[in-house]
Design a protein around this motif. Structure first.
Motif, PDB file in Angstrom:
ATOM      1  N   ILE A 191      52.333  13.438 -22.974  1.00 22.29           N
ATOM      2  CA  ILE A 191      53.554  12.974 -23.642  1.00 22.29           C
ATOM      3  C   ILE A 191      54.342  14.149 -24.206  1.00 22.29           C
ATOM      4  O   ILE A 191      55.567  14.225 -24.039  1.00 22.29           O
ATOM      5  CB  ILE A 191      53.203  11.970 -24.766  1.00 22.29           C
ATOM      6  CG1 ILE A 191      52.604  10.684 -24.178  1.00 22.29           C
ATOM      7  CG2 ILE A 191      54.442  11.640 -25.594  1.00 22.29           C
ATOM      8  CD1 ILE A 191      52.055   9.740 -25.221  1.00 22.29           C
ATOM      9  N   ILE A 192      53.640  15.067 -24.865  1.00 22.50           N
ATOM     10  CA  ILE A 192      54.321  16.212 -25.472  1.00 22.50           C
ATOM     11  C   ILE A 192      54.988  17.076 -24.414  1.00 22.50           C
ATOM     12  O   ILE A 192      56.128  17.550 -24.601  1.00 22.50           O
ATOM     13  CB  ILE A 192      53.340  17.047 -26.323  1.00 22.50           C
ATOM     14  CG1 ILE A 192      52.902  16.245 -27.565  1.00 22.50           C
ATOM     15  CG2 ILE A 192      53.977  18.360 -26.756  1.00 22.50           C
ATOM     16  CD1 ILE A 192      51.856  16.928 -28.416  1.00 22.50           C
ATOM     17  N   ASN A 193      54.325  17.250 -23.288  1.00 26.54           N
ATOM     18  CA  ASN A 193      54.917  18.033 -22.199  1.00 26.54           C
ATOM     19  C   ASN A 193      56.212  17.395 -21.708  1.00 26.54           C
ATOM     20  O   ASN A 193      57.200  18.091 -21.433  1.00 26.54           O
ATOM     21  CB  ASN A 193      53.923  18.171 -21.041  1.00 26.54           C
ATOM     22  CG  ASN A 193      52.799  19.141 -21.363  1.00 26.54           C
ATOM     23  OD1 ASN A 193      52.932  19.996 -22.238  1.00 26.54           O
ATOM     24  ND2 ASN A 193      51.679  19.018 -20.661  1.00 26.54           N
ATOM     25  N   GLN A 194      56.209  16.070 -21.612  1.00 24.82           N
ATOM     26  CA  GLN A 194      57.422  15.369 -21.177  1.00 24.82           C
ATOM     27  C   GLN A 194      58.535  15.500 -22.214  1.00 24.82           C
ATOM     28  O   GLN A 194      59.702  15.709 -21.865  1.00 24.82           O
ATOM     29  CB  GLN A 194      57.111  13.885 -20.927  1.00 24.82           C
ATOM     30  CG  GLN A 194      56.388  13.606 -19.630  1.00 24.82           C
ATOM     31  CD  GLN A 194      56.279  12.116 -19.371  1.00 24.82           C
ATOM     32  OE1 GLN A 194      55.385  11.449 -19.896  1.00 24.82           O
ATOM     33  NE2 GLN A 194      57.183  11.586 -18.570  1.00 24.82           N
ATOM     34  N   LEU A 195      58.165  15.371 -23.469  1.00 29.67           N
ATOM     35  CA  LEU A 195      59.155  15.520 -24.536  1.00 29.67           C
ATOM     36  C   LEU A 195      59.758  16.925 -24.521  1.00 29.67           C
ATOM     37  O   LEU A 195      60.970  17.099 -24.715  1.00 29.67           O
ATOM     38  CB  LEU A 195      58.517  15.230 -25.898  1.00 29.67           C
ATOM     39  CG  LEU A 195      58.092  13.786 -26.173  1.00 29.67           C
ATOM     40  CD1 LEU A 195      57.304  13.697 -27.477  1.00 29.67           C
ATOM     41  CD2 LEU A 195      59.305  12.863 -26.237  1.00 29.67           C
ATOM     42  N   GLU A 196      58.920  17.918 -24.295  1.00 34.79           N
ATOM     43  CA  GLU A 196      59.387  19.307 -24.226  1.00 34.79           C
ATOM     44  C   GLU A 196      60.359  19.491 -23.063  1.00 34.79           C
ATOM     45  O   GLU A 196      61.435  20.081 -23.218  1.00 34.79           O
ATOM     46  CB  GLU A 196      58.200  20.261 -24.063  1.00 34.79           C
ATOM     47  CG  GLU A 196      57.277  20.349 -25.262  1.00 34.79           C
ATOM     48  CD  GLU A 196      57.767  21.335 -26.313  1.00 34.79           C
ATOM     49  OE1 GLU A 196      58.959  21.688 -26.302  1.00 34.79           O
ATOM     50  OE2 GLU A 196      56.948  21.718 -27.164  1.00 34.79           O
ATOM     51  N   GLU A 197      60.005  18.968 -21.906  1.00 34.55           N
ATOM     52  CA  GLU A 197      60.830  19.120 -20.709  1.00 34.55           C
ATOM     53  C   GLU A 197      62.205  18.466 -20.891  1.00 34.55           C
ATOM     54  O   GLU A 197      63.211  18.968 -20.386  1.00 34.55           O
ATOM     55  CB  GLU A 197      60.122  18.497 -19.502  1.00 34.55           C
ATOM     56  CG  GLU A 197      58.906  19.282 -19.035  1.00 34.55           C
ATOM     57  CD  GLU A 197      58.150  18.557 -17.933  1.00 34.55           C
ATOM     58  OE1 GLU A 197      58.667  17.521 -17.447  1.00 34.55           O
ATOM     59  OE2 GLU A 197      57.059  19.019 -17.558  1.00 34.55           O
ATOM     60  N   LEU A 198      62.234  17.364 -21.612  1.00 34.62           N
ATOM     61  CA  LEU A 198      63.485  16.628 -21.808  1.00 34.62           C
ATOM     62  C   LEU A 198      64.265  17.100 -23.041  1.00 34.62           C
ATOM     63  O   LEU A 198      65.315  16.555 -23.366  1.00 34.62           O
ATOM     64  CB  LEU A 198      63.206  15.126 -21.921  1.00 34.62           C
ATOM     65  CG  LEU A 198      62.645  14.467 -20.656  1.00 34.62           C
ATOM     66  CD1 LEU A 198      62.179  13.049 -20.950  1.00 34.62           C
ATOM     67  CD2 LEU A 198      63.711  14.459 -19.553  1.00 34.62           C
ATOM     68  N   GLY A 199      63.741  18.110 -23.719  1.00 31.06           N
ATOM     69  CA  GLY A 199      64.425  18.618 -24.908  1.00 31.06           C
ATOM     70  C   GLY A 199      64.446  17.628 -26.046  1.00 31.06           C
ATOM     71  O   GLY A 199      65.422  17.562 -26.807  1.00 31.06           O
ATOM     72  N   MET A 200      63.378  16.844 -26.175  1.00 29.51           N
ATOM     73  CA  MET A 200      63.338  15.784 -27.185  1.00 29.51           C
ATOM     74  C   MET A 200      62.451  16.139 -28.387  1.00 29.51           C
ATOM     75  O   MET A 200      62.078  15.269 -29.165  1.00 29.51           O
ATOM     76  CB  MET A 200      62.866  14.477 -26.541  1.00 29.51           C
ATOM     77  CG  MET A 200      63.785  14.031 -25.406  1.00 29.51           C
ATOM     78  SD  MET A 200      63.257  12.530 -24.582  1.00 29.51           S
ATOM     79  CE  MET A 200      63.782  11.300 -25.776  1.00 29.51           C
ATOM     80  N   ILE A 201      62.140  17.419 -28.527  1.00 30.61           N
ATOM     81  CA  ILE A 201      61.437  17.900 -29.714  1.00 30.61           C
ATOM     82  C   ILE A 201      62.379  18.840 -30.452  1.00 30.61           C
ATOM     83  O   ILE A 201      62.793  19.867 -29.917  1.00 30.61           O
ATOM     84  CB  ILE A 201      60.115  18.609 -29.364  1.00 30.61           C
ATOM     85  CG1 ILE A 201      59.164  17.634 -28.675  1.00 30.61           C
ATOM     86  CG2 ILE A 201      59.471  19.181 -30.624  1.00 30.61           C
ATOM     87  CD1 ILE A 201      57.826  18.235 -28.275  1.00 30.61           C
TER      88      ILE A 201
END
Length: 391
Positions: free
Chosen positions: A329-339
Motif C-alpha cells: 500500500i505504501i509503495n502505491q501511495l508513494e508512486e501516486l504522490g499521495m504521501i
C-alpha cells in the motif's frame, strides 16, 4: 453523543504508544483576511499617506494633552480612529493610545452618540504590532469595561494569543467571557475552535479534562462543533492516551474523507492496536482520486508522520502478512504522490481562510466586518470565514 462519563473515560485512559508530534511554533489559526487585518493595513496605509511626519507629530502632541486625566478636553471618535491607524511599535505611542482609549471609554460609558465599534479595530492594531501581552492587559483592565464586549474582539485576541503560544491565557479569556454572561451564543464556533486548539497545544491532563467537560456541555446544549474543533479534540485525546474518545468524536462528522479525519482515524486505530482496521483506510484513497465538480484532480493524501506511525505499529505487531500488505500500500501511495511531507500537526493548525461569497450576505456581523461608521471599505467583500468548508 457523550454524557459526563466522558470525563471518567479520559481519566481511565489506555496505554498509548503513539502520539501526534505537537510542534510548538508561532502559528495563528485565522489568516489576515479572516480577522480583518488586511482592512486595518489598508486604512493604516491610507492615514500614512494622508499626513506628513510633521502633521503626525503635532497630532500626537495635541492628543497627549487631551488624554491627560486633568484635561477637560474630550477624545472624539475621529481622534481615536486616527491614532489607532497611526501608532508605531513604540512605548510612548502605546502609552498615549492606552490613555486615549481609557478616557474615550470613560466619557462614553452609559451614553454613546456614535455607532463606531472600536474593540475589534484596536485588537487588530495589537495583532498588527504583535503585542499579545498589551492586548491581554487592556482586555482585563477594569477601566476598559464594555470596550471589548463583542465576539470579534475575543476571536482576534485569542488568535493573537495562539500565535504567541499563550495557550493558558486563551482559556482564561474564555472563562472571562463566560463570567460576563454577554448576549452572545453560549458556544461561539470560532471561539470554541481556539479554546480546543489551546487545549490540544497544552496537552496536559488538566487541559484535556477541561476539553472533555466543555465537549459534554456543548453536546448537552445541542451544539454542533465545527470540524476544526472536532479534530483538535480528537488529536488531544490521542495525545492523552484516549484514542477511543478520538474515534468516537470523529464519527460526529458526516463526511469522513477530509484529510485531518482520515489521518487521525488511522493514528487512533494504530494506537488501539487495530492496524488491521487502519489498512483499509490507507487502501481506500487509492481508488477515489476523482475530479471534484469538474475541477482539477484532488489527491487524498496521508501525512508522512502518520505513515511512519503505521509502520511502527506494524513492526510491533510482528505479523508478516500485515507487513507485506502495508508495504504494498505504501509503495502505491508513494508512486501516486499521495504521501505528504506536511506533518499532521501542521494540517491540524492550518489557517482558516476567508471564503468569498455572493454580495447578498451581510458582512457586518463577521470577525472581519468593515467599520460601522465612515465610508465603507471597498477593497473586497467579506463575510464569516467558511469554517465548515475548511480543515
Amino acid at each position: 453523543m457523550f454524557s459526563k462519563s466522558l470525563v471518567n473515560l479520559c481519566r481511565q485512559g489506555l496505554k498509548s504508544t503513539i502520539t501526534i508530534q505537537n510542534i510548538l511554533c508561532k502559528r495563528n489559526i485565522y489568516d489576515g483576511a479572516a480577522i480583518g487585518l488586511d482592512k486595518y493595513e489598508f486604512f493604516r496605509e491610507k492615514v500614512d499617506n494622508q499626513f506628513s511626519d510633521a502633521d503626525k507629530q503635532l497630532f500626537r502632541e495635541r492628543m497627549s494633552s487631551f488624554a491627560d486625566p486633568q484635561s477637560t478636553s474630550l477624545i472624539f471618535t475621529e481622534d481615536l480612529k486616527q491614532i489607532v491607524h497611526m501608532i508605531r511599535d513604540d512605548e510612548k505611542d502605546l502609552l498615549l493610545l492606552e490613555q486615549m482609549i481609557k478616557k474615550y471609554n470613560k466619557q462614553n460609558q452609559g451614553l454613546r452618540f456614535g455607532n463606531f465599534t472600536f474593540g475589534p479595530v484596536v485588537m487588530r492594531m495589537y495583532y498588527f504590532l504583535n503585542k499579545a501581552d498589551t492586548a491581554l492587559k487592556m482586555f482585563n483592565d477594569p477601566e476598559m469595561d464594555g470596550f471589548f464586549n463583542n465576539l470579534s474582539s475575543y476571536q482576534i485576541l485569542m488568535d493573537l494569543l495562539f500565535k504567541n503560544e499563550k495557550f493558558d491565557q486563551i482559556l482564561d479569556v474564555y472563562k472571562t467571557i463566560q463570567e460576563k454572561q454577554l448576549q452572545i451564543a453560549k458556544f461561539p464556533k470560532g471561539v470554541m475552535m481556539l479554546v480546543f486548539g489551546a487545549c490540544y497545544k497544552l496537552n496536559t491532563t488538566e487541559s484535556f479534562e477541561y476539553a472533555c467537560k466543555l465537549w459534554n456541555d456543548q453536546q448537552e446544549a445541542g451544539h454542533s462543533p465545527i470540524r476544526k474543533t472536532i479534530t483538535f479534540f480528537a488529536a488531544n485525546a490521542i495525545n492523552q492516551n484516549s484514542p477511543h474518545i478520538a474515534l468516537e468524536v470523529i464519527t460526529s462528522v458526516r463526511n469522513q474523507t477530509y484529510v485531518t479525519l482520515r489521518n487521525l482515524k488511522v493514528v487512533a486505530l494504530c494506537d488501539l492496536g487495530r492496524i488491521e482496521d487502519a489498512l483499509p483506510l490507507l487502501r481506500s484513497v487509492l481508488s477515489v482520486d476523482q475530479p471534484l465538480s469538474g475541477g482539477p484532480i484532488t489527491k487524498q493524501t496521508y501525512c508522512r508522520d502518520v505513515i511512519n506511525i503505521v509502520k511502527s505499529a506494524a513492526e510491533k505487531l510482528n505479523n508478516k502478512e500485515i507487513s507485506v500488505e502495508l508495504e504494498r500500500i505504501i509503495n502505491q501511495l508513494e508512486e501516486l504522490g499521495m504521501i505528504s511531507e506536511t506533518t499532521l500537526d501542521s494540517v491540524l493548525c492550518s489557517e482558516v481562510k476567508m471564503v468569498q461569497k455572493p454580495d447578498q450576505y451581510n458582512r457586518d456581523s463577521t470577525v472581519s466586518a468593515s467599520y460601522q461608521s465612515g465610508r465603507p471599505y471597498k477593497k473586497r467583500e467579506f463575510r464569516r470565514p467558511g469554517i465548515n468548508d475548511l480543515l
